[in-house]
Write a protein that holds these residues in place. Structure first.
Motif, short mmCIF file in Angstrom:
data_model
loop_
_atom_site.label_atom_id
_atom_site.label_comp_id
_atom_site.label_asym_id
_atom_site.label_seq_id
_atom_site.Cartn_x
_atom_site.Cartn_y
_atom_site.Cartn_z
N LYS A 1 4.15 5.47 -10.69
CA LYS A 1 3.14 4.48 -10.31
C LYS A 1 3.45 3.92 -8.92
CE LYS A 1 2.07 2.95 -15.03
NZ LYS A 1 2.14 1.83 -16.01
N PRO A 2 2.41 3.62 -8.12
CA PRO A 2 2.62 3.11 -6.75
C PRO A 2 3.52 1.88 -6.69
CG PRO A 2 0.33 3.72 -7.06
CD PRO A 2 0.98 3.86 -8.40
N GLY A 3 3.44 1.02 -7.69
CA GLY A 3 4.25 -0.20 -7.68
C GLY A 3 5.73 0.04 -7.86
N PHE A 4 6.10 1.26 -8.23
CA PHE A 4 7.52 1.59 -8.46
C PHE A 4 8.05 2.59 -7.43
CE2 PHE A 4 5.97 0.14 -12.55
CZ PHE A 4 7.01 -0.63 -13.05
N GLN A 5 7.34 2.76 -6.33
CA GLN A 5 7.71 3.80 -5.38
C GLN A 5 8.59 3.31 -4.23
OE1 GLN A 5 4.15 5.85 -4.13
NE2 GLN A 5 3.79 6.78 -6.13
N ASP A 6 9.09 2.09 -4.33
CA ASP A 6 10.01 1.61 -3.29
C ASP A 6 11.42 2.10 -3.59
OD1 ASP A 6 11.52 -0.92 -4.74
OD2 ASP A 6 9.47 -0.63 -5.46
N THR B 1 -1.80 13.00 -13.35
CA THR B 1 -0.61 13.02 -12.50
C THR B 1 0.65 12.54 -13.21
OG1 THR B 1 -1.10 10.79 -11.67
CG2 THR B 1 -1.99 12.65 -10.43
N ALA B 2 0.54 12.20 -14.49
CA ALA B 2 1.69 11.65 -15.22
C ALA B 2 2.84 12.66 -15.35
CB ALA B 2 1.24 11.16 -16.60
N LEU B 3 2.55 13.78 -15.98
CA LEU B 3 3.59 14.79 -16.22
C LEU B 3 3.04 16.18 -16.02
CD1 LEU B 3 5.49 13.69 -19.47
CD2 LEU B 3 6.34 13.59 -17.14
N LYS B 4 3.89 17.02 -15.46
CA LYS B 4 3.54 18.43 -15.35
C LYS B 4 4.78 19.25 -15.68
CE LYS B 4 1.89 21.99 -12.16
NZ LYS B 4 1.52 22.32 -10.77
N PHE C 1 9.53 9.44 0.47
CA PHE C 1 9.10 8.14 -0.08
C PHE C 1 9.26 7.04 0.97
CE2 PHE C 1 9.47 10.16 -4.24
CZ PHE C 1 8.50 9.51 -4.98
N ASP C 2 10.39 7.03 1.66
CA ASP C 2 10.64 6.00 2.68
C ASP C 2 9.61 6.06 3.80
OD1 ASP C 2 12.81 5.15 1.24
OD2 ASP C 2 14.31 6.17 2.48
N ALA C 3 9.29 7.28 4.24
CA ALA C 3 8.33 7.45 5.34
C ALA C 3 6.94 6.97 4.92
CB ALA C 3 8.27 8.91 5.77
N VAL C 4 6.52 7.33 3.70
CA VAL C 4 5.20 6.91 3.20
C VAL C 4 5.12 5.40 3.07
CG1 VAL C 4 3.65 6.97 1.21
CG2 VAL C 4 4.69 9.08 2.05
N ASN C 5 6.16 4.80 2.48
CA ASN C 5 6.17 3.34 2.30
C ASN C 5 6.12 2.61 3.64
OD1 ASN C 5 6.28 3.33 -0.52
ND2 ASN C 5 8.49 3.59 -0.53
N LYS C 6 6.91 3.09 4.60
CA LYS C 6 6.96 2.44 5.91
C LYS C 6 5.63 2.59 6.64
CE LYS C 6 9.41 2.51 10.34
NZ LYS C 6 10.49 3.15 11.13
N LYS D 1 -3.90 6.39 -1.66
CA LYS D 1 -3.77 6.64 -3.10
C LYS D 1 -3.55 8.12 -3.37
CE LYS D 1 -6.20 5.76 -7.46
NZ LYS D 1 -6.21 7.15 -7.95
N MET D 2 -4.27 8.98 -2.62
CA MET D 2 -4.10 10.42 -2.79
C MET D 2 -2.67 10.85 -2.45
SD MET D 2 -7.64 11.93 -1.17
CE MET D 2 -6.88 13.55 -1.00
N VAL D 3 -2.15 10.29 -1.36
CA VAL D 3 -0.79 10.63 -0.95
C VAL D 3 0.21 10.16 -1.99
CG1 VAL D 3 1.01 10.20 0.78
CG2 VAL D 3 -1.33 10.63 1.51
N ARG D 4 0.05 8.93 -2.46
CA ARG D 4 0.99 8.38 -3.44
C ARG D 4 0.93 9.11 -4.78
NH1 ARG D 4 3.68 4.03 -1.96
NH2 ARG D 4 2.98 2.76 -0.19
N ASP D 5 -0.25 9.61 -5.13
CA ASP D 5 -0.37 10.37 -6.38
C ASP D 5 0.42 11.67 -6.34
OD1 ASP D 5 -1.96 8.50 -7.58
OD2 ASP D 5 -3.86 9.50 -7.15
N ASN D 6 0.73 12.12 -5.15
CA ASN D 6 1.49 13.37 -5.00
C ASN D 6 2.98 13.14 -4.78
OD1 ASN D 6 -0.46 15.83 -4.91
ND2 ASN D 6 -1.50 14.29 -3.69
N LEU D 7 3.39 11.86 -4.81
CA LEU D 7 4.81 11.55 -4.75
C LEU D 7 5.35 11.53 -6.17
CD1 LEU D 7 4.87 8.66 -2.10
CD2 LEU D 7 5.40 11.07 -1.76
#
Length: 292
Positions: free
Chosen positions: A122-127, A83-86, A154-159, A44-50
């Motif tokens: 959101k993690p569900g949209f990171q593919d 983590t929404a917007l910066k 993104f591809d590396a994290v998902n895989k 979750k921490m990794v995905r929050d930084n994508l």
């Protein structure tokens, strides 16, 4: 003087060995469960930084930028919370660039950078499929010049996280099977001394449920006690680890950890009862010759 003999009690068998074996099996299962919690939180921490970086047009006014920010926050794929917007102004980006490569103005002249939003996804949209749609959708929004993201990251994290999830699920199933087999064998050995008492009850016409009931109730108590001991040991180990290694707090989810402890309580009781049921059922089906 005759030596006093202890009368066997229906449903009674050595408690210490049974509770110890169940506790040991549950403790190993609990350690793996804790590892799964930490793995999930790290993911979750990794995905929050994508994220997706959105560059803004130079002609945007402050009012238009504020309106654009509201528009982006309304998108279903944009993460919530911090983590929404910066927002990163071109002046801030310039400072980072100077820190990395030095003063570039002698070569490039004025600041070539653009104002930008770092958009958390959101993690569900990171593919891959969704990210392409997100990029296309963002670039149609008025005021956005370009949207970019690091596809390979993104591809590396998902895989990698997909592979890790599969491995953890397989190991979890194996651990559950091993726990059941270990507890089942322990209870079968413990009940071995009760086999003739079980047969005697059958011979006087006792129903199967009447014979099984005291064993099952006692097994439930032993399983619950073992689950409580396991939960206490894991709690103390977790508390000690967090004091010695404060960084563990980053991946420790207290709510999920408490849920794990509750599951261990239930698992201890359920596994003990099921194992006892099948063990007694085995002895009930045996012939008199097989009991010896």
């Amino acid at each position: 003087m005759e030596k006093a003999t202890r009368k066997k009690k229906l449903g009674g068998y050595p408690a210490m060995g049974v509770v110890f074996s169940i506790t040991l099996a549950l403790f190993a299962l609990g350690l793996f469960g804790t590892l799964m919690i930490y793995s999930r939180e790290f993911g979750k921490m990794v995905r929050d930084n994508l994220n997706v970086k959105v560059y803004l047009k130079s002609t945007l006014t402050e009012t238009q930028r504020s309106q654009l920010e509201k528009t982006l926050l309304g998108k279903e794929y944009v993460a919530s919370g911090e983590t929404a917007l910066k927002y990163i102004s071109k002046e801030e980006a310039e400072k980072d660039l100077v820190a990395q490569i030095g003063d570039y103005k002698e070569i490039l002249g004025e600041n070539p950078l653009k104002d930008a939003f770092i958009v958390g996804i959101k993690p569900g949209f990171q593919d891959t499929t969704n990210l392409k749609k997100i990029k296309a959708d963002l670039e149609t929004v008025n005021g956005i010049l370009e949207a970019t993201y690091e596809k390979h990251l993104f591809d590396a994290v998902n895989k990698n996280f997909f592979n890790i999830s599969i491995v953890l699920i397989v190991i979890a199933v194996i651990m559950l099977v091993i726990t059941f087999l270990l507890v089942s064998n322990t209870l079968r050995i413990a009940l071995f001394s009760q086999r003739f008492l079980i047969r005697s009850m059958q011979l006087v016409g006792a129903k199967r449920w009447f014979i099984q009931r005291p064993f099952l109730f006692r097994a439930a108590g032993y399983g619950l006690l073992a689950g409580a001991l396991t939960s206490a040991l894991l709690w103390m180990l977790s508390d000690y680890s967090q004091k010695k290694l404060p960084d563990i707090m980053l991946v420790h989810n207290q709510q999920h950890f408490l849920l794990l402890l509750a599951l261990l309580l239930g698992t201890g009781m359920i596994v003990a009862v099921i194992s006892t049921f099948f063990s007694i059922h085995r002895y009930l089906k045996m012939s008199l010759d097989e009991l010896y």
